[in-house]
Design a protein around this motif. Structure first.
Motif, PDB file in Angstrom:
ATOM      1  N   TYR A  31      44.755  25.759  44.104  1.00  0.00           N
ATOM      2  CA  TYR A  31      43.514  26.067  44.808  1.00  0.00           C
ATOM      3  C   TYR A  31      42.679  27.164  44.165  1.00  0.00           C
ATOM      4  O   TYR A  31      41.478  27.246  44.407  1.00  0.00           O
ATOM      5  CB  TYR A  31      43.813  26.454  46.259  1.00  0.00           C
ATOM      6  N   ALA A  32      43.288  28.039  43.403  1.00  0.00           N
ATOM      7  CA  ALA A  32      42.554  29.154  42.806  1.00  0.00           C
ATOM      8  C   ALA A  32      41.672  28.661  41.663  1.00  0.00           C
ATOM      9  O   ALA A  32      41.953  27.638  41.030  1.00  0.00           O
ATOM     10  CB  ALA A  32      43.532  30.203  42.290  1.00  0.00           C
ATOM     11  N   ARG A  33      40.615  29.403  41.422  1.00  0.00           N
ATOM     12  CA  ARG A  33      39.752  29.099  40.271  1.00  0.00           C
ATOM     13  C   ARG A  33      40.579  29.264  39.000  1.00  0.00           C
ATOM     14  O   ARG A  33      41.458  30.121  38.917  1.00  0.00           O
ATOM     15  CB  ARG A  33      38.565  30.052  40.228  1.00  0.00           C
ATOM     16  N   PRO A  34      40.297  28.465  37.982  1.00  0.00           N
ATOM     17  CA  PRO A  34      41.112  28.536  36.755  1.00  0.00           C
ATOM     18  C   PRO A  34      40.916  29.856  36.012  1.00  0.00           C
ATOM     19  O   PRO A  34      39.913  30.548  36.184  1.00  0.00           O
ATOM     20  CB  PRO A  34      40.597  27.352  35.929  1.00  0.00           C
ATOM     21  N   ARG A  35      41.898  30.168  35.189  1.00  0.00           N
ATOM     22  CA  ARG A  35      41.800  31.367  34.353  1.00  0.00           C
ATOM     23  C   ARG A  35      40.571  31.220  33.460  1.00  0.00           C
ATOM     24  O   ARG A  35      40.299  30.156  32.944  1.00  0.00           O
ATOM     25  CB  ARG A  35      43.064  31.526  33.509  1.00  0.00           C
ATOM     26  N   GLY A  36      39.862  32.304  33.308  1.00  0.00           N
ATOM     27  CA  GLY A  36      38.643  32.282  32.518  1.00  0.00           C
ATOM     28  C   GLY A  36      37.386  32.084  33.351  1.00  0.00           C
ATOM     29  O   GLY A  36      36.277  32.262  32.850  1.00  0.00           O
ATOM     30  N   TYR A  37      37.537  31.709  34.605  1.00  0.00           N
ATOM     31  CA  TYR A  37      36.374  31.497  35.465  1.00  0.00           C
ATOM     32  C   TYR A  37      35.672  32.824  35.746  1.00  0.00           C
ATOM     33  O   TYR A  37      34.449  32.904  35.709  1.00  0.00           O
ATOM     34  CB  TYR A  37      36.799  30.837  36.780  1.00  0.00           C
ATOM     35  N   TYR A  38      36.446  33.861  36.023  1.00  0.00           N
ATOM     36  CA  TYR A  38      35.899  35.186  36.289  1.00  0.00           C
ATOM     37  C   TYR A  38      35.986  36.027  35.019  1.00  0.00           C
ATOM     38  O   TYR A  38      36.909  35.883  34.222  1.00  0.00           O
ATOM     39  CB  TYR A  38      36.685  35.898  37.391  1.00  0.00           C
ATOM     40  N   SER A  39      35.048  36.941  34.868  1.00  0.00           N
ATOM     41  CA  SER A  39      35.116  37.864  33.738  1.00  0.00           C
ATOM     42  C   SER A  39      36.081  39.003  34.071  1.00  0.00           C
ATOM     43  O   SER A  39      36.346  39.295  35.240  1.00  0.00           O
ATOM     44  CB  SER A  39      33.729  38.427  33.432  1.00  0.00           C
ATOM     45  N   LEU A  40      36.587  39.640  33.048  1.00  0.00           N
ATOM     46  CA  LEU A  40      37.501  40.760  33.249  1.00  0.00           C
ATOM     47  C   LEU A  40      36.832  41.910  34.009  1.00  0.00           C
ATOM     48  O   LEU A  40      37.436  42.450  34.942  1.00  0.00           O
ATOM     49  CB  LEU A  40      38.081  41.241  31.919  1.00  0.00           C
ATOM     50  N   PRO A  41      35.592  42.310  33.675  1.00  0.00           N
ATOM     51  CA  PRO A  41      34.960  43.384  34.464  1.00  0.00           C
ATOM     52  C   PRO A  41      34.789  43.019  35.944  1.00  0.00           C
ATOM     53  O   PRO A  41      34.943  43.882  36.816  1.00  0.00           O
ATOM     54  CB  PRO A  41      33.596  43.577  33.793  1.00  0.00           C
ATOM     55  N   PHE A  42      34.506  41.761  36.240  1.00  0.00           N
ATOM     56  CA  PHE A  42      34.396  41.314  37.630  1.00  0.00           C
ATOM     57  C   PHE A  42      35.722  41.512  38.358  1.00  0.00           C
ATOM     58  O   PHE A  42      35.769  42.067  39.459  1.00  0.00           O
ATOM     59  CB  PHE A  42      33.988  39.840  37.676  1.00  0.00           C
ATOM     60  N   LEU A  43      36.813  41.073  37.729  1.00  0.00           N
ATOM     61  CA  LEU A  43      38.136  41.186  38.353  1.00  0.00           C
ATOM     62  C   LEU A  43      38.543  42.646  38.535  1.00  0.00           C
ATOM     63  O   LEU A  43      39.079  43.025  39.571  1.00  0.00           O
ATOM     64  CB  LEU A  43      39.178  40.441  37.524  1.00  0.00           C
ATOM     65  N   GLU A  44      38.288  43.475  37.520  1.00  0.00           N
ATOM     66  CA  GLU A  44      38.647  44.885  37.619  1.00  0.00           C
ATOM     67  C   GLU A  44      37.873  45.572  38.748  1.00  0.00           C
ATOM     68  O   GLU A  44      38.433  46.373  39.498  1.00  0.00           O
ATOM     69  CB  GLU A  44      38.385  45.591  36.291  1.00  0.00           C
TER      70      GLU A  44
END
Length: 142
Positions: free
Chosen positions: A63-76
């Motif tokens: 169910y989660a968005r795939p890896r690479g969908y979000y940027s690293l700064p967004f996740l941090e």
């Protein structure tokens, strides 16, 4: 004769409502349910993330968005706010359910944890908020 048919139908109905105690389930389903621990650590073991949550593996793989969908700064950025709020809830067991908020999360925004740790931590918060119907001040929708 009519009564025998009704009794037979009633007996069949009661039998079909019985438990599944004697049925054999596929072993791969049982193995997957036991393997609900996710652990990620770097080579020097300066940090690690261990997620022990039934159903999280299914969530992250389905169910989660795939890896690479979000940027690293967004996740941090999201993780910094989510961890702060989560830790505040851990410190207030009289207000928030102490069975849900067990331990503080040690997340230092000045440390580069890498994409994988940030991705899993963010998706854990998404899973946690959906599964336990908890709302954080930072939106966790995906």
């Amino acid at each position: 004769m009519k009564n025998i048919i009704y009794i037979a139908l009633l007996a069949l109905f009661v039998y079909s409502c019985g438990s599944s105690g004697g049925r054999n389930f596929p072993s791969d389903k049982i193995a997957n349910s036991k393997n609900d621990t996710v652990r990620i650590a770097n080579d020097s073991l300066e940090y690690e993330i261990i997620i022990i949550e039934p159903g999280f593996n299914l969530f992250i793989n389905s169910y989660a968005r795939p890896r690479g969908y979000y940027s690293l700064p967004f996740l941090e950025n999201k993780n910094q706010f989510l961890v702060t709020e989560y830790n505040q809830r851990v410190r207030q067991p009289q207000i928030f359910n102490p069975d849900l908020y067990l331990n503080e999360i040690n997340y230092d925004p000045s440390i580069d944890y890498g994409y994988e740790v940030n991705y899993l931590l963010y998706n854990y918060f998404v899973y946690f908020s959906r599964h336990y119907n908890q709302r954080f001040s930072v939106p966790t929708r995906i």
